[in-house]
Design a protein around this motif. Structure first.
Motif, mmCIF file in Angstrom:
data_model
loop_
_atom_site.group_PDB
_atom_site.id
_atom_site.type_symbol
_atom_site.label_atom_id
_atom_site.label_comp_id
_atom_site.label_asym_id
_atom_site.label_seq_id
_atom_site.Cartn_x
_atom_site.Cartn_y
_atom_site.Cartn_z
ATOM 1 N N MET A 73 0.822 -1.204 0.000
ATOM 2 C CA MET A 73 0.000 0.000 0.000
ATOM 3 C C MET A 73 0.859 1.258 0.000
ATOM 4 O O MET A 73 0.540 2.246 -0.648
ATOM 5 C CB MET A 73 -0.947 0.001 1.192
ATOM 6 N N THR A 74 1.988 1.215 0.697
ATOM 7 C CA THR A 74 2.857 2.387 0.729
ATOM 8 C C THR A 74 3.309 2.770 -0.666
ATOM 9 O O THR A 74 3.355 3.947 -1.030
ATOM 10 C CB THR A 74 4.078 2.112 1.621
ATOM 11 N N GLN A 75 3.640 1.751 -1.494
ATOM 12 C CA GLN A 75 4.068 2.023 -2.858
ATOM 13 C C GLN A 75 2.945 2.679 -3.654
ATOM 14 O O GLN A 75 3.187 3.615 -4.429
ATOM 15 C CB GLN A 75 4.504 0.729 -3.534
ATOM 16 N N THR A 76 1.706 2.221 -3.463
ATOM 17 C CA THR A 76 0.572 2.814 -4.164
ATOM 18 C C THR A 76 0.381 4.254 -3.754
ATOM 19 O O THR A 76 0.152 5.132 -4.581
ATOM 20 C CB THR A 76 -0.700 2.006 -3.877
ATOM 21 N N ILE A 77 0.461 4.536 -2.445
ATOM 22 C CA ILE A 77 0.292 5.900 -1.966
ATOM 23 C C ILE A 77 1.371 6.802 -2.540
ATOM 24 O O ILE A 77 1.097 7.908 -3.000
ATOM 25 C CB ILE A 77 0.302 5.912 -0.424
ATOM 26 N N SER A 78 2.616 6.329 -2.553
ATOM 27 C CA SER A 78 3.688 7.156 -3.083
ATOM 28 C C SER A 78 3.496 7.388 -4.587
ATOM 29 O O SER A 78 3.824 8.456 -5.097
ATOM 30 C CB SER A 78 5.052 6.505 -2.815
ATOM 31 N N ALA A 79 2.947 6.382 -5.292
ATOM 32 C CA ALA A 79 2.674 6.569 -6.715
ATOM 33 C C ALA A 79 1.630 7.648 -6.909
ATOM 34 O O ALA A 79 1.764 8.507 -7.791
ATOM 35 C CB ALA A 79 2.210 5.246 -7.343
ATOM 36 N N VAL A 109 0.925 10.197 -4.980
ATOM 37 C CA VAL A 109 1.529 11.500 -4.677
ATOM 38 C C VAL A 109 2.450 11.934 -5.806
ATOM 39 O O VAL A 109 2.465 13.100 -6.217
ATOM 40 C CB VAL A 109 2.296 11.437 -3.341
ATOM 41 N N ALA A 110 3.214 10.991 -6.363
ATOM 42 C CA ALA A 110 4.174 11.330 -7.409
ATOM 43 C C ALA A 110 3.489 11.675 -8.722
ATOM 44 O O ALA A 110 3.965 12.537 -9.469
ATOM 45 C CB ALA A 110 5.138 10.158 -7.618
ATOM 46 N N VAL A 111 2.377 11.020 -9.003
ATOM 47 C CA VAL A 111 1.738 11.182 -10.309
ATOM 48 C C VAL A 111 0.962 12.489 -10.411
ATOM 49 O O VAL A 111 1.050 13.202 -11.420
ATOM 50 C CB VAL A 111 0.822 9.972 -10.598
ATOM 51 N N PHE A 112 0.187 12.806 -9.406
ATOM 52 C CA PHE A 112 -0.696 13.973 -9.503
ATOM 53 C C PHE A 112 0.021 15.223 -9.022
ATOM 54 O O PHE A 112 -0.304 15.805 -7.986
ATOM 55 C CB PHE A 112 -2.000 13.706 -8.744
ATOM 56 N N ALA A 149 -13.646 12.627 -7.284
ATOM 57 C CA ALA A 149 -13.141 12.903 -5.942
ATOM 58 C C ALA A 149 -13.016 11.611 -5.135
ATOM 59 O O ALA A 149 -12.024 11.382 -4.428
ATOM 60 C CB ALA A 149 -14.047 13.898 -5.227
ATOM 61 N N PHE A 150 -14.020 10.736 -5.258
ATOM 62 C CA PHE A 150 -13.972 9.447 -4.559
ATOM 63 C C PHE A 150 -12.855 8.580 -5.128
ATOM 64 O O PHE A 150 -12.127 7.918 -4.379
ATOM 65 C CB PHE A 150 -15.321 8.745 -4.697
ATOM 66 N N MET A 151 -12.710 8.575 -6.443
ATOM 67 C CA MET A 151 -11.639 7.812 -7.080
ATOM 68 C C MET A 151 -10.279 8.250 -6.555
ATOM 69 O O MET A 151 -9.421 7.412 -6.217
ATOM 70 C CB MET A 151 -11.698 7.984 -8.596
ATOM 71 N N ALA A 152 -10.057 9.553 -6.465
ATOM 72 C CA ALA A 152 -8.776 10.056 -5.985
ATOM 73 C C ALA A 152 -8.533 9.640 -4.537
ATOM 74 O O ALA A 152 -7.422 9.215 -4.166
ATOM 75 C CB ALA A 152 -8.740 11.578 -6.120
ATOM 76 N N GLU A 153 -9.562 9.748 -3.727
ATOM 77 C CA GLU A 153 -9.439 9.360 -2.315
ATOM 78 C C GLU A 153 -9.058 7.901 -2.178
ATOM 79 O O GLU A 153 -8.169 7.536 -1.393
ATOM 80 C CB GLU A 153 -10.768 9.631 -1.607
ATOM 81 N N ARG A 154 -9.705 7.036 -2.953
ATOM 82 C CA ARG A 154 -9.444 5.601 -2.830
ATOM 83 C C ARG A 154 -8.133 5.198 -3.504
ATOM 84 O O ARG A 154 -7.473 4.253 -3.060
ATOM 85 C CB ARG A 154 -10.612 4.792 -3.403
ATOM 86 N N MET A 155 -7.737 5.877 -4.579
ATOM 87 C CA MET A 155 -6.410 5.618 -5.138
ATOM 88 C C MET A 155 -5.343 5.958 -4.115
ATOM 89 O O MET A 155 -4.373 5.211 -3.929
ATOM 90 C CB MET A 155 -6.190 6.436 -6.417
ATOM 91 N N ALA A 156 -5.498 7.102 -3.462
ATOM 92 C CA ALA A 156 -4.515 7.517 -2.460
ATOM 93 C C ALA A 156 -4.458 6.532 -1.305
ATOM 94 O O ALA A 156 -3.401 6.328 -0.697
ATOM 95 C CB ALA A 156 -4.851 8.912 -1.953
ATOM 96 N N ALA A 157 -5.596 5.888 -1.005
ATOM 97 C CA ALA A 157 -5.634 4.913 0.079
ATOM 98 C C ALA A 157 -5.097 3.547 -0.346
ATOM 99 O O ALA A 157 -4.883 2.677 0.500
ATOM 100 C CB ALA A 157 -7.064 4.758 0.591
ATOM 101 N N GLY A 158 -4.896 3.344 -1.652
ATOM 102 C CA GLY A 158 -4.327 2.095 -2.137
ATOM 103 C C GLY A 158 -5.325 1.057 -2.593
ATOM 104 O O GLY A 158 -4.958 -0.095 -2.828
#
Length: 288
Positions: free
Chosen positions: A1-7, A9-12, A225-234
């Protein structure tokens, strides 16, 4: 999950590049505006050239974003490969890919074969072409990136009536799950995949016969907005609720569908009169 969160943050981030298909309206347009508001460069694709150019002009005027608008038939592999090549030629990278183009239609089981072909070309082959054209290059770039494919709850619960659409979205689910597994299996790969599953959303495909948003529907902006929230959560499965259907109710419907197999019930038993009371009891057990 940490890798997903960092992705995420890095992408957007300002200067990163987003490629979005089906970008002329609905969820695609809302996603484009979301990316532009964060300073990203945009490559927007849609079959409807007039609507696409209008969307690009409006987003550029509001956010000052660099936008390349490319009319594209995602059902044609060569067109999607051209989209990829043009994006890389213009901006040198792709950090976010959203395979979002979709179409509806009366795809009844014994319906018009031309309608079936059109639905599958856009909804399923469009996603396959996008994944196969872009993902290897994004993986080879060796940096964080995100791919989102737009599915549907109909691809999971399979309600009777529009079999072609259900099939197309079930295929998108299968392709996206396979993509996520492939990405996880590649050492050092920093590309993440997500399956977006909107709820009832007021878009160009759902506004007929009225232009007034139904009370139960979410707006495309709410979905994004929901998509972004859940992507950030992994989350991989981004299952959107709406104003009528909660996540708990979605979960129950999906579980019942899966249990048609494990319980050896008739397929699509949720819509079978003989199982109406059993389904009601199943929901009641879960407080629904």
């Amino acid at each position: 999950m940490t890798q997903t969160i960092s992705a995420f943050v890095a992408v957007f981030q300002p200067g990163q590049v987003a490629v979005i298909t089906g970008a002329a309206g609905g969820i695609g347009r809302a996603t484009a505006a979301f990316c532009a508001a964060r300073g990203m460069k945009l490559v927007l694709a849609d079959f409807n050239e007039t609507a696409l150019l209008a969307t690009a002009d409006a987003i550029a005027a509001q956010h000052g974003a660099q936008i390349l608008a490319l009319p594209t038939d995602v059902g044609r592999r060569d067109a999607v490969e051209q989209l990829r090549d043009t994006a890389y030629d213009r901006f040198g990278q792709v950090d976010f890919l959203m395979n979002n183009a979709g179409r509806s239609g009366d795809g009844a089981l014994f319906g018009d074969p031309a309608v079936w072909e059109a639905i599958l070309d856009v909804n399923l082959w469009g996603v396959i072409h996008g994944v196969q054209a872009f993902a290897p290059r994004m993986m080879a770039d060796g940096k964080p990136a995100i791919i989102v494919n737009t599915g549907s709850k109909q691809g999971i619960t399979q309600p009777p009536g529009n079999t072609a659409y259900n099939l197309s979205k079930a295929g998108v689910k299968a392709v996206t799950e396979a993509l996520a597994h492939e990405l996880r299996s590649q050492p050092g790969c920093q590309v993440q995949a997500h399956l977006l599953v909107p709820g009832f959303t007021f878009t160009g495909m759902t506004r007929v016969p009225t232009d007034a948003k139904p009370a139960g529907a979410w707006t495309p902006d709410e979905v994004v907005a929901f998509m972004a929230e859940r992507m950030a959560a992994g989350d991989f499965y981004i299952i959107c609720p709406d104003n009528d259907v909660t996540r708990d109710l979605d979960n129950a419907r999906m579980l019942w569908t899966a249990m048609d197999v494990t319980e050896n019930r008739p397929p699509l038993s949720r819509w079978h009169p003989g199982y109406a009371e059993a389904f009601k009891a199943f929901l009641a057990e879960r407080g629904l």
